[in-house]
Structure formats: structure tokens, C-alpha cells
Scaffold this motif. Structure first.
Motif, PDB file in Angstrom:
ATOM      1  N   GLU A  13      -2.125 -15.660   0.536  1.00 13.44           N
ATOM      2  CA  GLU A  13      -0.729 -15.240   0.569  1.00 13.44           C
ATOM      3  C   GLU A  13       0.191 -16.400   0.933  1.00 13.44           C
ATOM      4  O   GLU A  13       1.299 -16.528   0.429  1.00 13.44           O
ATOM      5  N   PHE A  64       4.391  -7.479  -1.516  1.00 13.62           N
ATOM      6  CA  PHE A  64       3.268  -7.953  -0.709  1.00 13.62           C
ATOM      7  C   PHE A  64       3.244  -7.320   0.686  1.00 13.62           C
ATOM      8  O   PHE A  64       2.242  -7.401   1.384  1.00 13.62           O
ATOM      9  N   ASP A  68      -1.794  -5.524  -0.540  1.00 18.58           N
ATOM     10  CA  ASP A  68      -2.383  -6.833  -0.277  1.00 18.58           C
ATOM     11  C   ASP A  68      -2.617  -7.548  -1.611  1.00 18.58           C
ATOM     12  O   ASP A  68      -2.463  -6.976  -2.690  1.00 18.58           O
ATOM     13  N   VAL A  69      -2.963  -8.819  -1.544  1.00 12.14           N
ATOM     14  CA  VAL A  69      -3.122  -9.639  -2.745  1.00 12.14           C
ATOM     15  C   VAL A  69      -4.163  -9.047  -3.684  1.00 12.14           C
ATOM     16  O   VAL A  69      -3.974  -9.018  -4.902  1.00 12.14           O
TER      17      VAL A  69
END
Length: 132
Positions: A13, A64, A68-69
Motif C-alpha cells: 500500500e 483502500f 485491502d489491496v
């Protein structure tokens, strides 16, 4: 993913945030970068003057903060493969913003199928209608 975690010292991130918000964007249509990773060549370029990126000013941090990624990548993959995606939220104000951000991540591709960012409850049966 395991190899990626070994190579990166910081959470991914952090790299994404640095890339998206701290690196200056080149002038439209005048810059191209190519890099080779393993056996693949990746080209990154700025769009020409007549094709600006419409969603640059969207608050990507909202997406974000909600996902989450790993989930962002899962949704992006589904969109890139033209799969049906249903996004729900208890906060209606975030729903459209996050959907627009997800679509902007497809650039330079575009979503060409049905797109309903907010669907009233009485129209939920439309989700089972045949769509491409």
C-alpha cells in the motif's frame, strides 16, 4: 505473492500511495517508460492531449480504506475479465465513489457492460436478468 513480500520492505500500500500521489505525472502524450520484468515488457505512458484521464481527482484513499489491496486486485481482475461484480456498502455515500474508482483503474480499458452504481431495493430482481 510470497516472492513479492520478500522483495518489498514496506507494505505494498505504501508503494502504491507513493506511486499515485507523490510522483509527478508527465505532460500528456509526451512520455513513455518501458521496463522488463522476467519475460514480460511493461509499457507505461501518459495519454495524448485529446484523451485525458477523467478520474485522476477521485479520492483513491476511500477505496483502500474500504478494501485491502488483495480485494481491490480481486475486483479489478473480475472487471478486467468482464465478470459481473456486485459491490455493497452500508455507507451509500462511499458506494458510488468506490465504484467510479474501480472503473477508473481499468484505464486505458473501459467498462462496456451494464453499470448501476446504486440499485434501489425494489430493483434487486434485475440482477438475475441475463446480461453479458
Amino acid at each position: 505473492t510470497k516472492l513479492l513480500k520478500q522483495v518489498l520492505n514496506l507494505p505494498i500500500e505504501r508503494y502504491i500511495t507513493n506511486f499515485c500521489s507523490e510522483l509527478p505525472a508527465p505532460p500528456p502524450g509526451s512520455f513513455q517508460v518501458q521496463m522488463t520484468i522476467l519475460d514480460s515488457t511493461i509499457s507505461i505512458w501518459s495519454p495524448p492531449h485529446n484523451m485525458p484521464i477523467a478520474w485522476v481527482s477521485l479520492p483513491f484513499s476511500h477505496l483502500f480504506q474500504c478494501l485491502d489491496v488483495e480485494n481491490v486486485l480481486t475486483v479489478w481482475t473480475a472487471l478486467a475479465l468482464e465478470r459481473q461484480v456486485l459491490v455493497t456498502s452500508t455507507q451509500l455515500s462511499l458506494l458510488t465513489t468506490c465504484c467510479e474508482i474501480l472503473l477508473s483503474l481499468l484505464f486505458p480499458m473501459k467498462w462496456s457492460h451494464a453499470y448501476i452504481p446504486v440499485l434501489p431495493h425494489f430493483l434487486v430482481p434485475i440482477l438475475s436478468a441475463p446480461m453479458p
